[in-house]
Design an enzyme around this catalytic site. Structure first.
Site, short mmCIF file in Angstrom:
data_model
loop_
_atom_site.label_atom_id
_atom_site.label_comp_id
_atom_site.label_asym_id
_atom_site.label_seq_id
_atom_site.Cartn_x
_atom_site.Cartn_y
_atom_site.Cartn_z
CD GLU A 148 0.33 -5.41 -12.75
OE1 GLU A 148 1.18 -6.31 -12.55
OE2 GLU A 148 0.21 -4.81 -13.82
CB SER A 187 -1.82 -10.04 1.05
OG SER A 187 -2.20 -10.97 2.04
CD GLN A 211 -14.02 -5.17 -0.47
OE1 GLN A 211 -14.28 -4.01 -0.71
NE2 GLN A 211 -12.84 -5.69 -0.80
CG HIS A 245 -1.88 -1.01 1.40
ND1 HIS A 245 -1.78 -2.00 2.35
CD2 HIS A 245 -3.02 -1.26 0.72
CE1 HIS A 245 -2.82 -2.80 2.26
NE2 HIS A 245 -3.59 -2.38 1.28
O1 PAF Z 1 -8.25 -3.76 -2.55
C1 PAF Z 1 -8.86 -3.33 -1.56
O2 PAF Z 1 -8.27 -3.02 -0.51
C2 PAF Z 1 -10.37 -3.15 -1.62
O3 PAF Z 1 -10.96 -4.17 -2.36
C3 PAF Z 1 -10.80 -1.76 -2.12
C4 PAF Z 1 -10.37 -1.54 -3.55
C5 PAF Z 1 -10.22 -0.70 -1.23
C6 PAF Z 1 -12.33 -1.65 -2.09
O4 PAF Z 1 -12.82 -1.83 -0.81
#
Ligand code: PAF
Length: 280
Positions: free
Chosen positions: A145, A182, A58, A34
């Site tokens: 990616e 991750s 999600q 990030h």
């Molecule tokens: O990749 C992520 O962290 C999430 O799927 C996102 C793009 C912030 C959407 O909640």
């Protein structure tokens, strides 16, 4: 010092005024991957906004949502140190106010692979990304990616709904042992990590087999699957697909992508790589 944190749609609008920032959407639990997106945004934009929002829509399993790591103070400090100018950390009802009724569905791209394993996942991603891009109105948004299918879903979404700003894809960062960074990895024990190394090993084996001249997708997939057939590793899929449509392929082509998902110690791990066809 931590950059300002805003929590509501109105506060965000007021803080941004007419700025067209760089934007890095996240669910927090920030790691070096990030931070590399944030750093890139700060090089390419005068202002960078980072959102930190664990998006309930999600997650297909309540337990997974529950266990997702949350530490806003730590994440805000890390994002600020990487150069973020503004942090948007909304509560759930700031994104989904009472009466919220819309779901965004990007069609076949979201129903395969991760979409098949996690029903509703990409609808949740597409819905929140639509809201976030409309609120932030970025000049550019940065996505890793590592989540390759997500990246393709978001590219299609932006195109189809004319959402603001360019989508910038950024390469996957890996630890020294080859495992992709991750936020979920931190739940692995040392033994789990050792098992998870089968994933980068499988990628390397498929790449090497293609480089040595193999173009047949079934043979290449077989090579990778062998390596991921191990006690403690539950392979969900290993597939070579068209890198744009994510449809399965029979023969390697210029845009082939290897997609892998496996569970280790109940942690879902995904990875992907470009597979270049051998020179004839
Ligand atoms: O990749 C992520 O962290 C999430 O799927 C996102 C793009 C912030 C959407 O909640």
């Amino acid at each position: 010092v931590t950059s300002p944190i805003v929590r509501t749609r109105d506060e965000l609008r007021a803080a941004l005024a007419d700025a067209r920032p760089g934007f890095v959407p996240t669910m927090g639990a920030l790691h070096a991957g990030h931070l590399s997106l944030i750093e890139r945004s700060t090089r390419e934009n005068a202002v960078t906004v980072v959102s930190i929002f664990v998006n309930p829509r999600q997650f297909s399993q309540a337990a997974d949502l529950e266990r997702y790591p949350r530490d806003l103070a730590r994440d805000a400090a890390a994002a600020s140190a990487a150069g973020a100018n503004l942090i948007f950390a909304p509560a759930v009802d700031a994104i989904y106010p009472p009466g919220f009724a819309t779901t965004v569905d990007v069609g076949p791209l979201s129903s395969r692979w991760e979409g098949a394993a996690r029903p509703g996942h990409f609808q949740g991603v597409a819905t929140v990304v639509t809201i976030l891009l409309n609120l932030v109105r970025p000049a550019r948004s940065y996505f890793g990616e590592k989540d390759y299918q997500q990246l393709q879903v978001i590219r299609r979404l932006r195109e189809d709904l004319a959402l603001p700003g360019d989508i910038v894809a950024c390469p996957t960062l890996r630890d020294a042992d080859g495992i992709a960074l991750s936020s979920r990895n931190r739940r692995l024990t040392a033994d789990g990590r050792a098992l998870a190394r089968a994933i980068p090993r499988a990628i390397a084996a498929v790449v090497a087999t293609a480089t040595a001249g193999e173009r047949n997708v079934a043979t290449l997939e077989q090579r990778g699957t062998e390596i991921l057939t191990a006690p403690g590793v539950r392979l969900s899929y290993l597939a070579i697909v068209d890198g744009d449509t994510l449809e399965p392929q029979r023969e390697l082509a210029q845009n082939s992508r290897l997609l892998i998902a496996a569970d280790v110690e109940g942690v879902r791990l995904i990875d992907n790589a470009v597979i270049v066809p051998p020179v004839r």
